[in-house]
Enzyme design. Structure first.
Site, mmCIF file in Angstrom:
data_model
loop_
_atom_site.group_PDB
_atom_site.id
_atom_site.type_symbol
_atom_site.label_atom_id
_atom_site.label_comp_id
_atom_site.label_asym_id
_atom_site.label_seq_id
_atom_site.Cartn_x
_atom_site.Cartn_y
_atom_site.Cartn_z
ATOM 1 N N TYR A 224 -8.423 4.052 -0.649
ATOM 2 C CA TYR A 224 -7.066 4.559 -0.552
ATOM 3 C C TYR A 224 -6.460 5.122 -1.987
ATOM 4 O O TYR A 224 -6.072 6.274 -2.250
ATOM 5 C CB TYR A 224 -6.109 3.724 0.241
ATOM 6 C CG TYR A 224 -4.743 4.231 0.015
ATOM 7 C CD1 TYR A 224 -4.024 5.221 1.047
ATOM 8 C CD2 TYR A 224 -3.603 3.356 -0.781
ATOM 9 C CE1 TYR A 224 -2.939 5.324 0.666
ATOM 10 C CE2 TYR A 224 -2.556 3.767 -0.975
ATOM 11 C CZ TYR A 224 -1.704 4.944 -0.154
ATOM 12 O OH TYR A 224 -0.577 4.967 -0.357
ATOM 13 N N ASP B 165 7.786 3.447 3.034
ATOM 14 C CA ASP B 165 7.709 3.572 1.727
ATOM 15 C C ASP B 165 8.899 4.269 0.909
ATOM 16 O O ASP B 165 9.069 5.255 0.957
ATOM 17 C CB ASP B 165 6.503 4.225 1.174
ATOM 18 C CG ASP B 165 6.224 4.049 -0.388
ATOM 19 O OD1 ASP B 165 7.016 3.591 -0.892
ATOM 20 O OD2 ASP B 165 5.151 4.772 -0.706
#
Lengths: 124, 124
Positions: free
Chosen positions: A15, A39
């Site tokens: 990632y 986020d």
């Protein structure tokens, strides 16, 4: 069966590599179709690949570097601390967020949450 | 209203101080009555103060030191990385877990989750 701790750590490393060098489409392919991204924590969660791809698309034109600082895996999840520098064109934003990822049995991200706030960000 | 990031960080520092020097009763008083503890992630969560107090009671007779390594607060939650040494009498167990805590509006812990696995622990 949850994925192994080794798989969870490998997924996080992949990632972070794609956040630095990949396309938004490549990053979003790591998420489950109904994956959820929050986020930073406390913001409205983005649900599903289309919404999540929009989030990463903003990074695509920027020069990004990432470095994993620490990771702990357990029970099909990983928590990690990492360093990210984003060259916005007007300056370099530097941040060391903490994140958690929960993976489904296929190793796709079903939940990502990132803890950081504006006070943690510096501009170099 | 979620608690502020400063309050979340202060609560985590107080928690780590009490894990090192406090009683199980003092630690559990930081939790909401219906708080949930999952340590490590993937284990059966403990729900409510009575179950949670039992968890911390095992630490009470041991000499414990803690050190906060990093913390990020956001949206009424904190994620943190810390160092803990536990003198079991038969040796010192050393671990650097990552944890998250979500707080209610009164600053009590409504959820604590800890990511670590046996491979992260060393004995000195």
């Amino acid at each position: 069966m949850p994925i192994t701790n080794e798989q969870a750590e490998a997924n996080v490393r992949r990632y972070l590599e794609l956040v630095a060098t990949g396309t938004a489409a490549e990053i979003v392919a790591l998420y489950a179709p109904d994956g959820v991204l929050e986020d930073p924590v406390g913001s409205e969660p983005l649900v599903g690949r289309e919404a999540i791809q929009g989030f990463y698309a903003t990074l695509e034109p920027m020069k990004v570097t990432t470095e994993l600082l620490a990771i702990r895996a357990s029970g099909g999840e990983a928590a990690f601390h990492f360093h990210i520098e984003t060259d916005t064109g007007a300056g370099v934003a530097v941040l060391d967020p903490m994140e958690m990822m929960a993976f489904d049995e296929d190793g796709l991200i079903r939940s990502m949450r990132a803890w950081w706030n504006d006070g943690d960000m510096t501009f170099g």
